[in-house]
Design a protein around this motif. Sequence first.
Motif, short mmCIF file in Angstrom:
data_model
loop_
_atom_site.label_atom_id
_atom_site.label_comp_id
_atom_site.label_asym_id
_atom_site.label_seq_id
_atom_site.Cartn_x
_atom_site.Cartn_y
_atom_site.Cartn_z
N THR A 178 -23.21 75.56 30.78
CA THR A 178 -23.34 76.83 31.49
C THR A 178 -23.10 78.03 30.59
N PHE A 179 -22.11 77.93 29.71
CA PHE A 179 -21.68 79.11 28.95
C PHE A 179 -21.85 79.00 27.43
N PHE A 180 -22.06 77.82 26.89
CA PHE A 180 -22.05 77.69 25.44
C PHE A 180 -23.37 77.19 24.85
N THR A 181 -24.46 77.42 25.56
CA THR A 181 -25.78 77.09 25.01
C THR A 181 -26.68 78.32 25.04
N ASN A 182 -26.07 79.49 24.99
CA ASN A 182 -26.82 80.74 25.05
C ASN A 182 -27.29 81.13 23.65
N THR A 183 -28.59 81.22 23.47
CA THR A 183 -29.13 81.48 22.13
C THR A 183 -28.91 82.92 21.66
N LYS A 184 -28.49 83.80 22.54
CA LYS A 184 -28.31 85.19 22.12
C LYS A 184 -27.18 85.35 21.10
N HIS A 185 -26.34 84.32 21.00
CA HIS A 185 -25.22 84.39 20.05
C HIS A 185 -25.62 83.99 18.64
N PHE A 186 -26.83 83.45 18.47
CA PHE A 186 -27.31 83.12 17.12
C PHE A 186 -27.74 84.38 16.40
N TYR A 187 -27.44 84.46 15.12
CA TYR A 187 -27.94 85.56 14.30
C TYR A 187 -27.91 85.13 12.84
N ILE A 209 -40.32 82.03 13.34
CA ILE A 209 -40.07 82.92 12.22
C ILE A 209 -40.88 84.21 12.42
N LYS A 210 -40.16 85.30 12.50
CA LYS A 210 -40.80 86.61 12.65
C LYS A 210 -40.22 87.55 11.60
N SER A 211 -41.11 88.19 10.86
CA SER A 211 -40.70 89.08 9.76
C SER A 211 -39.76 88.34 8.81
N GLU A 212 -40.08 87.06 8.56
CA GLU A 212 -39.34 86.20 7.63
C GLU A 212 -37.91 85.93 8.07
N LYS A 213 -37.65 86.05 9.37
CA LYS A 213 -36.32 85.75 9.91
C LYS A 213 -36.48 84.86 11.15
N PRO A 214 -35.53 83.94 11.38
CA PRO A 214 -35.62 83.09 12.57
C PRO A 214 -35.29 83.85 13.85
N VAL A 215 -36.01 83.51 14.91
CA VAL A 215 -35.77 84.07 16.24
C VAL A 215 -35.65 82.90 17.21
N TRP A 216 -34.61 82.90 18.03
CA TRP A 216 -34.35 81.79 18.95
C TRP A 216 -34.85 82.13 20.35
N GLU A 217 -35.61 81.21 20.94
CA GLU A 217 -36.03 81.37 22.33
C GLU A 217 -34.82 81.27 23.24
N ALA A 218 -34.93 81.87 24.39
CA ALA A 218 -33.85 81.79 25.38
C ALA A 218 -34.07 80.59 26.30
N GLY A 219 -33.01 79.86 26.58
CA GLY A 219 -33.05 78.84 27.61
C GLY A 219 -33.43 77.43 27.19
N ASN A 229 -26.15 74.17 10.59
CA ASN A 229 -25.53 73.29 9.60
C ASN A 229 -26.43 72.94 8.42
N HIS A 230 -27.74 73.07 8.60
CA HIS A 230 -28.66 72.74 7.51
C HIS A 230 -29.10 73.95 6.70
N CYS A 231 -28.77 75.14 7.15
CA CYS A 231 -29.21 76.34 6.44
C CYS A 231 -28.73 76.30 4.98
N PRO A 232 -29.64 76.36 4.01
CA PRO A 232 -29.23 76.23 2.61
C PRO A 232 -28.37 77.39 2.11
N LYS A 233 -28.40 78.51 2.81
CA LYS A 233 -27.61 79.68 2.41
C LYS A 233 -26.44 79.96 3.36
N GLU A 234 -26.26 79.06 4.36
CA GLU A 234 -25.23 79.26 5.39
C GLU A 234 -25.35 80.65 6.00
N ALA A 235 -26.60 81.07 6.20
CA ALA A 235 -26.87 82.41 6.71
C ALA A 235 -26.93 82.46 8.23
N ILE A 236 -27.07 81.30 8.88
CA ILE A 236 -27.16 81.27 10.34
C ILE A 236 -25.76 81.17 10.93
#
Length: 253
Positions: A178-187, A209-219, A229-236
């Motif tokens: 209910t509360f911890f699968t909200n994609t709006k918290h990804f950046y 990928i939009k403007s060379e950056k990841p965008v997460w769908e909602a829901g 965990n797989h991001c090679p730069k730990e940027a996510i």
Amino acid sequence: MIFYFSGTGNSLYVAQKLSKSLQEPICNIADMLYHHQFQYTIKEKERLAFIFPVYAWGIPKPVVTFIENLEISQIPYYTFAVVTCGGTIGTTMNVLQKMLKKKNIFLNSGFSVTMPDNYVVFFDVASTEQQTKQLKQADTLIYKIAKMVMLEKNNFFRVEKGKFSLLKSTLIHTLFHTFFTNTKHFYTTGDCIGCGKCKTLCPAHMIHIKSEKPVWEAGNCYMCLSCLNHCPKEAIQYTKKTEKHGRYHHPQI
């Protein structure tokens, strides 16, 4: 036939090891969901298995959806399950038994395998030494599981439920979805190089990928944290907490 779901490789590793030992083919549940493939024929003497990680002491959403739509041509003669976890699985195996029973599938045996935890939203990863120790112990247990399955042990369950198992697998598991699968918290931080690895690895196919950056769908997020965990730069990141935590994926996957 081994059906598996895996985000950061623990369950995939177990599936691959057991596939080799038992000479059973493996199928990725995420791929089957994406292609809407739910009808399968189990050959004579072919085993049926389900291997997946526990999410907040419960079954991950894609595994639930897959089993609810699963159509097996004939009742398999032997069915087993392996649940990977960071420590305990609550009543996950009991829930799985009930789900399979609705499909007229009897779960003959079930096991839990402790492996390094990847849920860095709340917790930091274990030290390299601790991870190595857990993975070695897991290898030993996987070998024993293969032996038990070869012996066709019936009504044989070796799982770590932990304390307050029912509470965790009901209330906490529900709160998680209910509360911890909200994609709006990804950046992403400025370290993101736009490589697209997160998009490629997302089992829910909901990262673009939009403007060379990841965008997460909602829901649609499974909250497997594969992208993070797989991001090679730990940027996510997923809230500011993860900026202070390490990353984990199975070293051989």
